[in-house]
Design a protein around this motif. Structure first.
Motif, PDB file in Angstrom:
ATOM      1  N   SER A 141      19.975  -4.151  -9.104  1.00 19.61           N
ATOM      2  CA  SER A 141      19.145  -3.008  -8.718  1.00 19.61           C
ATOM      3  C   SER A 141      17.809  -3.428  -8.113  1.00 19.61           C
ATOM      4  O   SER A 141      17.108  -2.587  -7.559  1.00 19.61           O
ATOM      5  CB  SER A 141      18.892  -2.099  -9.928  1.00 19.61           C
ATOM      6  OG  SER A 141      18.190  -2.815 -10.925  1.00 19.61           O
ATOM      7  N   GLN A 142      17.456  -4.710  -8.227  1.00 20.82           N
ATOM      8  CA  GLN A 142      16.204  -5.196  -7.655  1.00 20.82           C
ATOM      9  C   GLN A 142      16.400  -6.581  -7.065  1.00 20.82           C
ATOM     10  O   GLN A 142      17.083  -7.419  -7.654  1.00 20.82           O
ATOM     11  CB  GLN A 142      15.109  -5.293  -8.715  1.00 20.82           C
ATOM     12  CG  GLN A 142      14.478  -3.985  -9.070  1.00 20.82           C
ATOM     13  CD  GLN A 142      13.208  -4.214  -9.870  1.00 20.82           C
ATOM     14  OE1 GLN A 142      13.014  -5.266 -10.481  1.00 20.82           O
ATOM     15  NE2 GLN A 142      12.348  -3.223  -9.880  1.00 20.82           N
TER      16      GLN A 142
ATOM     17  N   ARG B 253      13.546  -2.207  -5.008  1.00 24.69           N
ATOM     18  CA  ARG B 253      14.753  -1.503  -5.439  1.00 24.69           C
ATOM     19  C   ARG B 253      15.820  -1.616  -4.358  1.00 24.69           C
ATOM     20  O   ARG B 253      15.542  -1.436  -3.184  1.00 24.69           O
ATOM     21  CB  ARG B 253      14.449  -0.034  -5.715  1.00 24.69           C
ATOM     22  CG  ARG B 253      13.616   0.137  -6.968  1.00 24.69           C
ATOM     23  CD  ARG B 253      13.539   1.573  -7.453  1.00 24.69           C
ATOM     24  NE  ARG B 253      14.757   2.346  -7.414  1.00 24.69           N
ATOM     25  CZ  ARG B 253      15.744   2.293  -8.326  1.00 24.69           C
ATOM     26  NH1 ARG B 253      15.644   1.461  -9.337  1.00 24.69           N
ATOM     27  NH2 ARG B 253      16.791   3.057  -8.234  1.00 24.69           N
TER      28      ARG B 253
ATOM     29  N   ILE C 133      20.321  -0.963  -3.668  1.00 17.89           N
ATOM     30  CA  ILE C 133      21.597  -0.428  -4.120  1.00 17.89           C
ATOM     31  C   ILE C 133      22.666  -1.312  -3.493  1.00 17.89           C
ATOM     32  O   ILE C 133      22.779  -1.378  -2.276  1.00 17.89           O
ATOM     33  CB  ILE C 133      21.779   1.039  -3.686  1.00 17.89           C
ATOM     34  CG1 ILE C 133      20.671   1.908  -4.284  1.00 17.89           C
ATOM     35  CG2 ILE C 133      23.155   1.539  -4.092  1.00 17.89           C
ATOM     36  CD1 ILE C 133      20.615   3.302  -3.709  1.00 17.89           C
TER      37      ILE C 133
END
Length: 154
Positions: free
Chosen positions: A77-78, A83, A85
């Motif tokens: 997620s990071q 951030r 996806i």
């Protein structure tokens, strides 16, 4: 070996800031957190290509560790405190099929991002102005050059 192909989609960030090495380090961290040191150490993972413009990564791993890597991508997620996806688009058995799937995905992304370039004619064919045809050809040639790295790199 299998190639796991995925999209790294960044929210509110500059895609040029993330590199293949950054994705690799984040993926190794997730593997360590999820499967421990032994799981991470026994999983051979390579980020063969990361294209920041298309936000497409080709990740190479062994056939046995493919489910482990795919599940780890779910938890990604990071990357570099940004951030992201991560989505698996396809799992391919060779570099050539990974390149072909990547090329289809890039074309799909290109045409969805450039709806104003394509004009559908009455006969169902595509009609192009000279300016938009030249712009599209230039961008597709750039993408093709970046995707050629997949064959030579895998």
């Amino acid at each position: 070996r299998k190639s796991v192909e995925g999209i790294i989609s960044e929210s509110n960030s500059n895609p040029n800031e993330i590199s293949g090495k950054d994705i690799y380090l984040s993926l190794q961290e997730i593997l360590t957190q999820s499967f421990g040191l032994v799981g991470a150490a026994t999983t051979e993972v390579q980020v063969r290509v990361y294209d920041p413009k298309a936000r497409l990564a080709i990740i190479k791993t062994s056939r046995e560790k493919c489910p482990l890597v795919r599940s780890s991508l779910t938890f990604l997620s990071q990357v570099r405190q940004q951030r992201v996806i991560a989505t698996t688009i396809a799992v391919s058995g060779s570099a050539r099929t990974a390149r072909n799937v990547a090329w289809k995905e890039v074309r799909k992304l290109f045409f969805s991002d450039h709806d104003d370039v394509v004009v559908m004619g009455g006969d169902g064919g595509q009609k192009w102005s000279k300016k938009s045809k030249a712009a599209m050809e230039k961008k597709l040639l750039e993408l093709e050059d970046r995707l050629k790295k997949i064959d030579s790199g895998c």
